[in-house]
Motif scaffolding. Structure first.
Motif, PDB file in Angstrom:
ATOM      1  N   ASN A 161       0.859  -1.175   0.000  1.00 38.26           N
ATOM      2  CA  ASN A 161       0.000   0.000   0.000  1.00 38.26           C
ATOM      3  C   ASN A 161       0.896   1.225   0.000  1.00 38.26           C
ATOM      4  N   ALA A 203      -5.207   2.452   0.133  1.00 36.80           N
ATOM      5  CA  ALA A 203      -5.855   1.833   1.289  1.00 36.80           C
ATOM      6  C   ALA A 203      -7.011   0.973   0.790  1.00 36.80           C
ATOM      7  N   PRO A 204      -7.510   0.075   1.626  1.00 33.86           N
ATOM      8  CA  PRO A 204      -8.663  -0.741   1.233  1.00 33.86           C
ATOM      9  C   PRO A 204      -9.849   0.130   0.820  1.00 33.86           C
ATOM     10  N   TRP A 260      -8.360  -3.795   6.359  1.00 31.53           N
ATOM     11  CA  TRP A 260      -7.005  -4.118   5.914  1.00 31.53           C
ATOM     12  C   TRP A 260      -6.794  -5.630   5.967  1.00 31.53           C
ATOM     13  N   TRP A 306       2.867  -8.654   1.965  1.00 38.67           N
ATOM     14  CA  TRP A 306       2.366  -7.279   1.870  1.00 38.67           C
ATOM     15  C   TRP A 306       3.348  -6.352   2.589  1.00 38.67           C
ATOM     16  N   THR A 313       4.408  -2.346   3.778  1.00 36.32           N
ATOM     17  CA  THR A 313       3.781  -1.075   4.160  1.00 36.32           C
ATOM     18  C   THR A 313       4.815  -0.161   4.787  1.00 36.32           C
ATOM     19  N   ASN A 321      -0.411   3.834   9.007  1.00 34.90           N
ATOM     20  CA  ASN A 321      -1.515   3.874   8.055  1.00 34.90           C
ATOM     21  C   ASN A 321      -2.850   3.485   8.690  1.00 34.90           C
ATOM     22  N   ILE A 322      -2.799   2.943   9.891  1.00 39.16           N
ATOM     23  CA  ILE A 322      -3.981   2.336  10.498  1.00 39.16           C
ATOM     24  C   ILE A 322      -4.590   3.259  11.553  1.00 39.16           C
ATOM     25  N   THR A 370      -2.877  -6.379  11.794  1.00 38.05           N
ATOM     26  CA  THR A 370      -3.644  -6.254  10.555  1.00 38.05           C
ATOM     27  C   THR A 370      -3.278  -7.355   9.564  1.00 38.05           C
ATOM     28  N   ILE A 380      -0.487  -7.699   8.062  1.00 40.50           N
ATOM     29  CA  ILE A 380       0.604  -7.245   7.197  1.00 40.50           C
ATOM     30  C   ILE A 380       1.925  -7.743   7.762  1.00 40.50           C
TER      31      ILE A 380
END
Length: 824
Positions: A98, A103-104, A115, A140, A142, A150-151, A186, A188
């Motif tokens: 990402n 983002a989702p 996510w 994945w 990030t 990011n969360i 998440t 990731i």
């Protein structure tokens, strides 16, 4: 961002020499700097991790069963905004990521569950095959650069420049471990961290991602952060709760003369002894991936420098993980495009990082080159072997579906009390006391405090870039449900001590307070949008200084809490404050500031200041290169400086002289009613222009179109905005419609070819409100504009009548949310 170069050739040469770390300027002509490294002159690193025969046998077995199509797929990492899970059923790619704005569901504020749900979908598609060939799960990546940033709800730690002031490697490791755990929640499994740049020119927009200008400090931290993220070799290495680390950006990214994606002009000795410091510990402690830099060394792009990627990193140092490119950086290698770059793979890049619609072209071109020998079978196998090795070491094959992993779905880890406690400690230890005249600090907990300034109650501003959104913009305090603003922390502490804290952002009050705490500083930015022409703080907006001076004139003792991603020239602000605290970018735990500023009921501080500068603080706004090993080192505050309550010192009046004619805003094309130097305004057709006011007198232009006409900014010399286009920046125009249009209205850009986008729908309603329109640069690039040779960065045109006021045109990051190619 640097759209133009305003400095003289002599100044550029001086900066290049300073960035390279030379002791003095010689009148003799030096030999050209080479971009070819000599690996034998680099030290051999005592790696703690050695190859496991069982791992190697497993990797060899998979390689033998993979087709060339499978192997090439592993070389690609594609941004989730450019690919769907369904694609991975056919294309067995090595990784997804990402990007800063991805983002989702294209929702940067998507809850953590979304996510995890999306990673499940990508994972399921990647392992779906029935042809008997090896199943290689996707991973994945990030940018978890100061927490799982990011969360929504994650703990955001101070950006690296703050912890650099702590001199606390053990705490760095705890930060890495907490970040890894929240990232793992998440699902990731890979973080593009830590950044180990040794910044030598503080105008660079990524200065805050560097721990220090001192290579020794960076070296002391890099390995500890890697251990925190990945676990320790021989201990908890890659056990549940740990994720893959990536040391970046290899190599010399901090020496580019203050320009992101620039060129480090330095000898090989300086590259080795200064800029490679973080790799000496980070690789030794087992970092599994390395990210080559966008930047160049002596004119050669790092992503294509075989002598460094292969000769030094892999052969000499023995790094056996894999290299992952930066955002489409391979496309900048000579002879390459974003969709075709065998030279980068042949130089030692193992995995492309790609964003855009053409990833299938990149796959097809790389497959063709692997088949025709442009990429040798040995180089292809080496790259894939490295990727598979990392996946085996990381437990990817056994981890299973992301949502089934041990920490996955445990969203109570996001902003967990234990993690917030670590972050709060990091805030306390990062604060550097620059001034404390008359012992204004610590504050009495029984006092009446006024808390003012734009940063006082703004978690986004105190967190900086890479905070939910890429640029850290478009967020509110509600975007950080587990965070605490600096004011909230002060208010809570004062209430507990029997005192009072009142928020007044503009500093107005009815009853005179005992003391004012003014929290102010840089607005958030990330990467090249933060590049600056000088180190002057806020050259075009002196409202923060005015606020400080207003308190001074009223006789109110004042404490300045300064938020910044780098040391800045703030002599006027230092003079206007009784105490001055460099807080850098503390993240979501603003209460850590109160822990140090406010004394207990016994009038003794619970925590003294312990932070000391990890960068030198400038005495003048033109001291961009200010490193203590350089000749003529003359800072206002040297590296290592920091007052404490136990060591008081009075700071006298500082020189506020500001040189005339300095460039202030290099992001702007049109500002304060005028085209920025280097360009001119060209008006054609039935159009009249007059000056109007927005914030200041005649700071905007009014265009009155009676019929077909245009207003263009023409450059005296074409400008290069390829990195801005690649970085997904936009053309931003602040405007107010005075007369509704009767024809089509467009914004255009010219570079070899002219491309226009419609904006009629955005300017159809007149009114008193100022608005902003953002047109992504990719819209012009897709229309054929040569972004490296832009002669007219903006043309406002219409086919009919129109009245419009324009106050600002700039190339910058658009506000969060979708940005379309025009509005009809």
């Amino acid at each position: 961002m640097r759209i133009r170069q305003f400095m003289s050739a002599a100044a550029v040469a001086a900066i290049a020499i300073g960035a390279a770390g030379h002791a003095r300027v010689s009148s003799t002509i030096a030999a050209p700097l080479s971009a070819v490294a000599h690996p034998e002159s680099w030290p051999v690193l005592p790696m703690k991790r050695h190859r496991d025969p069982s791992v190697e046998a497993r990797v060899d077995g998979m390689l033998k069963r993979m087709t060339i199509d499978d192997k090439v797929g592993q070389l690609l990492q594609v941004d989730i905004a450019s690919i769907t899970p369904k694609d991975l059923e056919t294309y067995k790619l090595g990784s997804i990521l990402n990007g800063g704005n991805s983002a989702p569901n294209n929702d940067e504020f998507a809850p953590a569950g979304e996510w995890l749900k999306l990673f499940d979908a990508f994972y399921d598609a990647s392992v779906k095959r029935s042809d008997g060939r090896p199943v290689v799960p996707v991973i994945w990546g990030t940018d978890a650069v100061h927490g799982a940033n990011n969360i929504v709800g994650a703990t955001l730690f101070p950006h690296n420049i703050g912890p650099g002031a702590m001199r606390d490697p053990a705490l760095i490791r705890r930060i890495g471990a907490a970040t890894a755990a929240e990232t793992a929640a998440t699902g990731i499994d890979w973080s593009f961290a830590p950044t180990v740049a040794v910044v030598q020119d503080d105008r660079w927009g990524r200065t805050y991602e560097s721990y220090s200008a001192d290579p020794a400090i960076v070296e002391s931290y890099a390995g500890q952060m890697v251990q925190g993220i990945q676990g320790s070799i021989g201990g908890d290495f890659m056990k549940p709760g740990h994720v893959i680390a990536s040391i970046k950006h290899f190599l010399g990214d901090g020496g580019t003369g203050g320009r992101d994606q620039g060129d480090t002009r330095a000898s090989e000795a300086v590259l080795r002894d200064v800029h490679a410091a973080g790799y000496r510990s980070g690789l030794v402690d087992g970092a599994l991936t390395v990210m080559p830099s966008f930047s160049s060394w002596n004119g050669t792009k790092m992503t294509g420098n075989k002598s460094l990627l292969t000769g030094v990193l892999k052969d000499r140092w023995g790094f056996d993980g894999f290299t992952i490119g930066d955002w489409n950086a391979h496309g900048q290698v000579p002879g390459c495009t974003n969709e075709d770059c065998a030279p980068a793979i042949n130089a030692g890049l193992d995995m492309f990082m790609y964003s855009g619609p053409g990833w299938k072209q990149l796959y097809a071109n790389t497959l063709r080159e692997a088949k025709d020998g442009t990429i040798s079978a040995a180089r292809l196998d080496d790259a894939v072997r490295r990727i598979l090795r990392v996946k085996v070491l990381a437990g990817t094959f056994e981890a299973g579906r992301p949502s089934t992993r041990p920490l996955a779905g445990k969203f109570d880890l996001l902003g967990a009390p234990a993690h917030r406690a670590v972050a709060r400690q990091a805030v306390r230890e990062s604060l550097v006391l620059l001034k404390n005249n008359n012992a204004v600090l610590p504050l009495r907990s029984s006092a009446n405090i006024l808390v003012a300034g734009r940063g006082a109650d703004d978690i986004g501003r105190q967190s900086g870039g890479w905070s939910i959104t890429w640029q850290g913009t478009g967020v509110t305090n509600a975007s950080f449900p587990n965070g605490e603003s600096i004011f909230a922390g002060i208010e809570q502490t004062m209430r507990a001590g029997g005192g009072k804290a009142t928020l007044s952002v503009d500093g107005r009050y009815r009853a005179k307070p005992d003391v004012a705490v003014v929290v102010f500083g840089e607005a958030p930015y990330a990467e090249f949008t933060g590049d600056r022409p000088t180190l002057e703080y806020s050259p075009d907006d002196k409202s923060d200084l005015a606020l400080l001076r207003r308190f001074k004139a009223a006789g109110v003792p004042t404490v300045a809490v300064f938020l910044s991603g780098r040391p800045l020239w703030v002599n006027p602000e230092l003079n206007a404050a009784d105490a001055f605290v460099a807080a850098f970018l503390p993240g979501t735990e603003g209460g850590g500031v109160a822990d140090v500023l406010i004394a207990g009921k016994d009038r003794k501080p619970a925590h003294d200041f312990r932070g000391t500068l990890s960068f030198s603080w400038p005495k003048r706004l033109d001291q961009y290169v200010l490193n203590r090993r350089d000749a003529g080192y003359d800072p206002l505050f040297p590296i290592g400086y920091g007052l404490t309550y136990a060591t008081p010192k009075t700071i006298g009046e500082l020189d506020e002289t500001r040189p005339k004619g300095v460039v202030t805003d290099q992001n702007a094309l049109f500002s304060r009613g005028r085209v920025v130097a280097g360009g001119r305004l060209d008006v054609a057709g039935a159009v009249r222009q007059t000056r109007v006011d927005r914030v200041a007198q005649e700071d905007s232009l009014r265009f009155t179109f009676a019929g077909r006409g245009s207003a263009s900014i023409e450059e005296a010399k074409s400008i290069d905005v390829t990195r801005e286009s690649n970085g997904q920046l936009s053309l931003l125009m602040d405007y107010r419609v005075t007369t509704a249009p009767t024809g089509e209205v467009t914004l255009g850009m010219t570079g070899g070819k002219t491309t226009t986008v419609p904006i009629t729908g955005a300017v159809k309603l007149p009114g008193s409100d100022w608005r902003q329109i953002a047109v992504p640069l990719r819209c012009f690039a897709a229309g054929g504009v040569d972004m490296a040779q832009v002669s007219k960065p903006v043309t406002l045109a219409t086919t009919g009548a129109l009245g419009i006021d324009v106050s600002s045109i700039r190339i910058a990051s658009a506000p969060s949310g979708p940005a379309d190619c025009g509005v009809r």
